[in-house]
Write a protein that holds these residues in place. Structure first.
Motif, PDB file in Angstrom:
ATOM      1  N   GLU A 279      28.653  71.535  77.200  1.00 24.23           N
ATOM      2  CA  GLU A 279      28.258  71.238  75.909  1.00 24.23           C
ATOM      3  C   GLU A 279      26.886  71.720  75.529  1.00 24.23           C
ATOM      4  OE1 GLU A 279      27.906  66.954  75.264  1.00 24.23           O
ATOM      5  OE2 GLU A 279      25.822  66.629  76.264  1.00 24.23           O
ATOM      6  N   ARG A 293      25.943  68.473  68.478  1.00 24.12           N
ATOM      7  CA  ARG A 293      26.311  68.583  69.574  1.00 24.12           C
ATOM      8  C   ARG A 293      27.540  69.403  69.489  1.00 24.12           C
ATOM      9  NH1 ARG A 293      24.198  65.930  73.866  1.00 24.12           N
ATOM     10  NH2 ARG A 293      23.309  64.308  72.719  1.00 24.12           N
ATOM     11  N   TYR A 294      27.646  70.415  70.459  1.00 27.62           N
ATOM     12  CA  TYR A 294      28.748  71.318  70.276  1.00 27.62           C
ATOM     13  C   TYR A 294      29.710  71.314  71.652  1.00 27.62           C
ATOM     14  CZ  TYR A 294      27.234  73.758  66.288  1.00 27.62           C
ATOM     15  OH  TYR A 294      26.941  74.264  64.863  1.00 27.62           O
ATOM     16  N   SER A 295      30.872  70.923  71.499  1.00 25.28           N
ATOM     17  CA  SER A 295      31.758  70.869  72.789  1.00 25.28           C
ATOM     18  C   SER A 295      32.205  72.041  73.303  1.00 25.28           C
ATOM     19  CB  SER A 295      32.587  69.716  72.831  1.00 25.28           C
ATOM     20  OG  SER A 295      33.488  69.995  71.424  1.00 25.28           O
ATOM     21  N   ASP A 299      33.188  77.004  68.724  1.00 23.01           N
ATOM     22  CA  ASP A 299      32.723  76.208  67.557  1.00 23.01           C
ATOM     23  C   ASP A 299      31.307  76.627  67.290  1.00 23.01           C
ATOM     24  OD1 ASP A 299      35.059  74.961  67.416  1.00 23.01           O
ATOM     25  OD2 ASP A 299      34.194  72.955  68.130  1.00 23.01           O
ATOM     26  N   LEU A 300      30.402  76.704  68.098  1.00 17.04           N
ATOM     27  CA  LEU A 300      28.827  77.195  68.057  1.00 17.04           C
ATOM     28  C   LEU A 300      29.041  78.647  67.408  1.00 17.04           C
ATOM     29  CD1 LEU A 300      25.820  76.865  68.416  1.00 17.04           C
ATOM     30  CD2 LEU A 300      26.326  77.891  70.658  1.00 17.04           C
ATOM     31  N   ASP A 303      30.071  78.767  63.776  1.00 16.05           N
ATOM     32  CA  ASP A 303      29.084  78.382  62.855  1.00 16.05           C
ATOM     33  C   ASP A 303      27.990  79.292  62.800  1.00 16.05           C
ATOM     34  OD1 ASP A 303      30.487  76.077  62.216  1.00 16.05           O
ATOM     35  OD2 ASP A 303      29.109  74.664  63.180  1.00 16.05           O
TER      36      ASP A 303
END
Length: 352
Positions: A279, A293-295, A299-300, A303
């Protein structure tokens, strides 16, 4: 452990290529113990790419039941005119590599010096000459990139021998699995092309991702990618760097808003933080949305590309993550007076 589980460990990032996957599967099916090798030139302190990215892959290979060997290429270092061709410094820095890899990877690594191999493997030089008779000068020149050199440079004759020695090392070590960064591909392909002519065992090759330097590629010089290197200290984060040094280097790092592809800051997150922590904690002021908090890296990166993550917040958050990851290794190294002395002797100061 099943074959599928072992294969998954070998294939997962930072692995980028296996030549060939089919041969690897046959190797896993037919041999109980597989002999691995990665050659490391000794040219200064280890950095995120040469310790952490390499180390993450070595951990995977050890878990997969592979016999891992780190080949400390002292004579290659001398030939490539690193560390002033001072064998005392070369050996001292190599010993620091052993400490760093052992601290990060743990048990399961066999270390072999080039100078030890060449004195113990009696037919090494005879085999090298036999090998050389099967390779023309043009092919050797094309392979010089494994030493960080180009055909256009004014090279010594010894530097021309460097790639052939690297290929002969693979044979002398009886390697099943030749491992290196993607910059080592040409040497491995040379081995795979020539070894059948020699009647030698042909290794499977595995190539891992190269971490880019923190600086912007010099596109006016035709540079699309610049790997993290000891020769560009401001573009590399070293294993002994303090928290303040990490923050300062990341603060200056090239990290264009919205750019994901080739972004060196995001590359560190992808290839180091996520594999080791699973993460990534983005820290930011509440007025800018608070912590996230990116899993997953996907996703990161989504964004970031959309402008929802500011480069400044990304850099400071990464500094915290890297400091936590590197601290156990750094603490062992900087508390070792020999390590500090060696680094200072080659021009790298260690901050408390």
């Amino acid at each position: 452990m099943s074959l599928e589980e072992r294969l998954k460990l070998i294939e997962r990032e930072p692995t980028e290529e296996i030549v060939t996957r089919e041969e690897l599967i046959k190797l896993l099916e037919s041999k109980e113990r597989i002999k691995h090798y990665i050659g490391i030139e000794i040219s200064g302190p280890l950095h995120l790419g040469s310790l952490l990215v390499v180390g993450i892959k070595l951990r995977d290979l050890i878990k997969a039941g592979i016999d891992v060997t780190v080949f400390l290429a002292d004579w290659h270092t001398y030939i490539n005119e690193k560390l002033g061709k001072d064998f005392g410094k070369i050996r001292a820095v190599a010993e620091s590599y052993k400490k760093a890899y052992s601290a990060f990877v743990g048990e399961g690594i066999r270390f072999v010096y080039g100078s030890e191999l060449y004195s113990s493997y009696k037919s090494y030089w005879k085999d090298l000459l036999r090998l050389a008779t099967n390779v023309n000068i043009a092919r050797v020149k094309r392979t010089l990139t494994v030493a960080g050199r180009s055909e256009s440079e004014d090279l010594t004759f010894a530097q021309m021998i460097y790639p052939l020695m690297q290929v002969n090392d693979i044979h002398a070590l009886d390697v099943d699995l030749a491992h290196g960064g993607t910059d080592q591909r040409k040497a491995h392909m040379l081995a795979r092309d020539v070894f059948p002519k020699m009647g030698w065992k042909v290794p499977v090759a595995i190539h891992h991702h190269l971490l880019p330097g923190l600086q912007q590629p010099e596109q006016d010089k035709g540079e699309e990618f610049s790997k993290m290197s000891k020769s560009k200290p401001h573009g590399a984060i070293f294993v002994h760097d303090s928290y303040e040094q990490i923050k300062e280097k990341l603060r200056r790092a090239w990290c264009p808003p919205g750019l994901v592809e080739g972004n060196p800051v995001l590359e560190i997150v992808k290839y180091i933080v996520f594999p080791l922590k699973g993460e990534f904690l983005l820290k930011r002021d509440v007025k800018y949305g608070g912590d996230v908090r990116y899993s997953s890296f996907e996703d990161l990166s989504r964004d970031y590309k959309a402008g929802k993550v500011h480069p400044f917040d990304l850099k400071l958050s990464l500094a915290d993550e890297l400091h936590a990851i590197m601290k156990p290794v750094r603490d062992k190294l900087v508390s070792d007076s020999e390590y500090v002395s060696v680094m200072e002797s080659i021009g790298f100061s260690i901050e408390a």
